[in-house]
Enzyme design. Structure first.
Site, PDB file in Angstrom:
ATOM      1  CG  ASP A 271      -1.605   1.346   1.273  1.00 30.04           C
ATOM      2  OD1 ASP A 271      -2.115   1.760   0.348  1.00 30.04           O
ATOM      3  OD2 ASP A 271      -1.838   1.850   2.578  1.00 30.04           O
ATOM      4  CG  ASP A 273      -1.709   7.386   1.014  1.00 35.06           C
ATOM      5  OD1 ASP A 273      -0.937   7.399   0.160  1.00 35.06           O
ATOM      6  OD2 ASP A 273      -3.021   8.083   0.423  1.00 35.06           O
TER       7      ASP A 273
END
Length: 488
Positions: A271, A273
């Site tokens: 991922d 963020d």
């Protein structure tokens, strides 16, 4: 008539031949035999030892190449003592036991404090004519334990007490007592039928940087693993005893089956963020809007609730993008220097590239920033959301183009990349922090929650709460020396 017997005849007498210069030898009540036994008297040691032939010590039977649990062969040389018998190294012919690997990480950067609630100090009653004195601050209960006038803001029962931090007592590292406690915990789970003992071995993967060089990452191999008929690996990871152990010893425990694929990942998906970077990009975008002044806080609250899993991600993302309507498209370029890459990401990606591992970022953020960061870090794949930009004004319209990269789309992209590269899902690792990462973690051979939200910590196959994403390499069985070689 026979002559009478001499009264002195038959009485013991000491001839000159029997005399010696030893008072002890002449007057002792027990005389040792002429051939000394294994145990010698003091006089024999002093006088007769040189004339005696002492038997040679018991010969140790040579090692014939077959270790035995009853008589384990031992090699003893100058300064070396090595036991050759090791029943945990391999299974007997015709049998196969599932092994379990536990990697223990000591969380030295976030020490736990004692949660003991001290009893309130009794304040003496005021004497006549004096006004009562308020209780001292250290005598009051903590806010979550003190009475409240509002039943809505105070729980009906006080929270359950947490275990005391045992690492304060036995050492702020993975101490021998910590390992012993963990093995005792694992011994409480039923073993497969036909087995009675749990064999284990451990090795240190990382030492601290102090002069004491205490272990901070330790890998334990246990054979056999607890019975799958009683408790699956997924349920074992979530067991309350494992969680309590982590709280007691301030550690993260990662449990994995000791398979061949554990040591040889071929695809690692991240991922973006709060994983590859420490921020949430959409919150950074909202913070640039000054009117209305509370927009940044509103967007941040929606982001937080979506990551916790309280809001459906796709709908929450569209709602937040609408609030960004009117921002110039150049904002994505302006934010590039602001992005804060998570500690350990750069050396981790360098190590994975040397190992030939493919890497990808699947982000619920914005494609312009995700693609740029992917190029800077050298990732092989990059997928994110694309927002609509008005060609006339060059500003965001508040709409999203195409399908949102939410939890379902992340899972699909992970499987597509693995199929394209010809990689089995058992050799895929997914790393994330939010509820929208859970599906791709479940599809991968190993899902890692990185400083994640509570729900993600419980659902993921592994949880890491350190200060460097480089800790991921310890899950593959690499030691600190291996890692330093890879990142050099």
């Amino acid at each position: 008539m026979a002559s009478e017997a001499n009264p002195r005849q038959g009485r013991p007498s000491m001839t000159s031949a029997m005399r010696s210069s030893s008072f002890i030898k002449e007057h002792q009540q027990y005389r040792p035999p002429s051939k000394p036994e294994n145990h010698y008297g003091i006089d024999t040691v002093v006088e007769d030892l040189q004339a005696s032939k002492i038997s040679s010590p018991r010969q140790i039977s040579p090692f014939n190449g077959v270790p035995s649990a009853e008589n384990p062969p031992t090699i003893v040389e100058s300064g070396v003592s090595h036991e050759l018998s090791h029943p945990n190294c391999t299974s007997a012919p015709g049998t196969k036991y599932d092994k379990l690997v536990a990697t223990l990480f000591y969380k030295s950067t976030s020490p736990r404090v004692s949660n003991t609630v001290h009893s309130p100090v009794r304040v003496p009653s005021p004497t006549r004519g004096q006004s009562p004195k308020p209780h001292p601050s250290d005598s009051e209960f903590p806010p979550n334990m003190s009475p409240s006038s509002s039943i809505d803001t105070f729980p009906l029962e006080p929270p359950a007490s947490e275990p005391e931090p045992l690492d304060h007592l036995y050492g702020s590292h993975i101490s021998p007592m910590c390992i012993t406690s963990f093995l005792h915990l694992m011994s409480t789970f039923p073993l497969p039928p036909g087995t009675a003992d749990l064999n284990s071995a451990h090795r240190c993967l990382k030492l601290d940087a102090t002069h004491d060089y205490h272990p901070t990452v330790v890998e334990l191999t246990m054979s056999p693993a607890p019975s799958l008929d009683y408790l699956s690996l997924e349920d074992l990871r979530k067991h309350e005893l494992i969680y309590r152990f982590e709280r007691e010893w301030n550690t993260d425990v990662v449990l994995r089956s000791d398979t061949l694929w554990r040591r040889y990942p071929r695809l690692v998906v991240f991922d973006m963020d709060s994983t590859l970077i420490t921020q949430e990009v959409i919150d950074l975008l909202a913070a640039t809007i000054q009117d209305p002044p509370d927009l940044g806080a509103r967007v941040a609250d929606i982001t937080h609730r979506a990551m916790l899993g309280e809001l459906e991600f796709d709908g929450a993302f569209r709602e937040r993008v609408k609030l960004l309507k009117g921002l110039p498209a150049s904002i994505f370029t302006e934010l590039r220097p602001v992005l804060d890459v998570t500690n350990g990401v750069v050396p981790l990606l360098r190590a994975l590239k040397k190992l030939g591992v493919k890497t990808a970022v699947l982000s619920g953020g914005f494609l312009p920033l995700t693609s740029w960061l992917s190029g800077e870090l050298g990732l092989d794949y990059s997928h994110a959301n694309e927002v609509v930009i008005d060609e006339t004004t060059g500003r965001l319209t508040g709409e999203v183009k195409g399908r949102i990269v939410g939890k379902e789309r992340k899972r699909e992209l992970l499987i597509e990349i693995a199929e394209k590269e010809g990689i089995a899902l058992e050799q895929v690792v997914a790393v994330g922090d939010g509820a929208n990462d859970l599906l791709m973690m479940d599809a991968a051979g190993l899902g890692v929650a990185w400083n994640a939200k509570p729900r993600v910590q419980m659902e993921a196959g592994a949880r890491l709460n350190g200060d460097s994403l480089l800790d991921l390499l310890y899950l593959f069985g690499f030691s600190d020396e291996d890692i330093q070689t890879l990142i050099a």
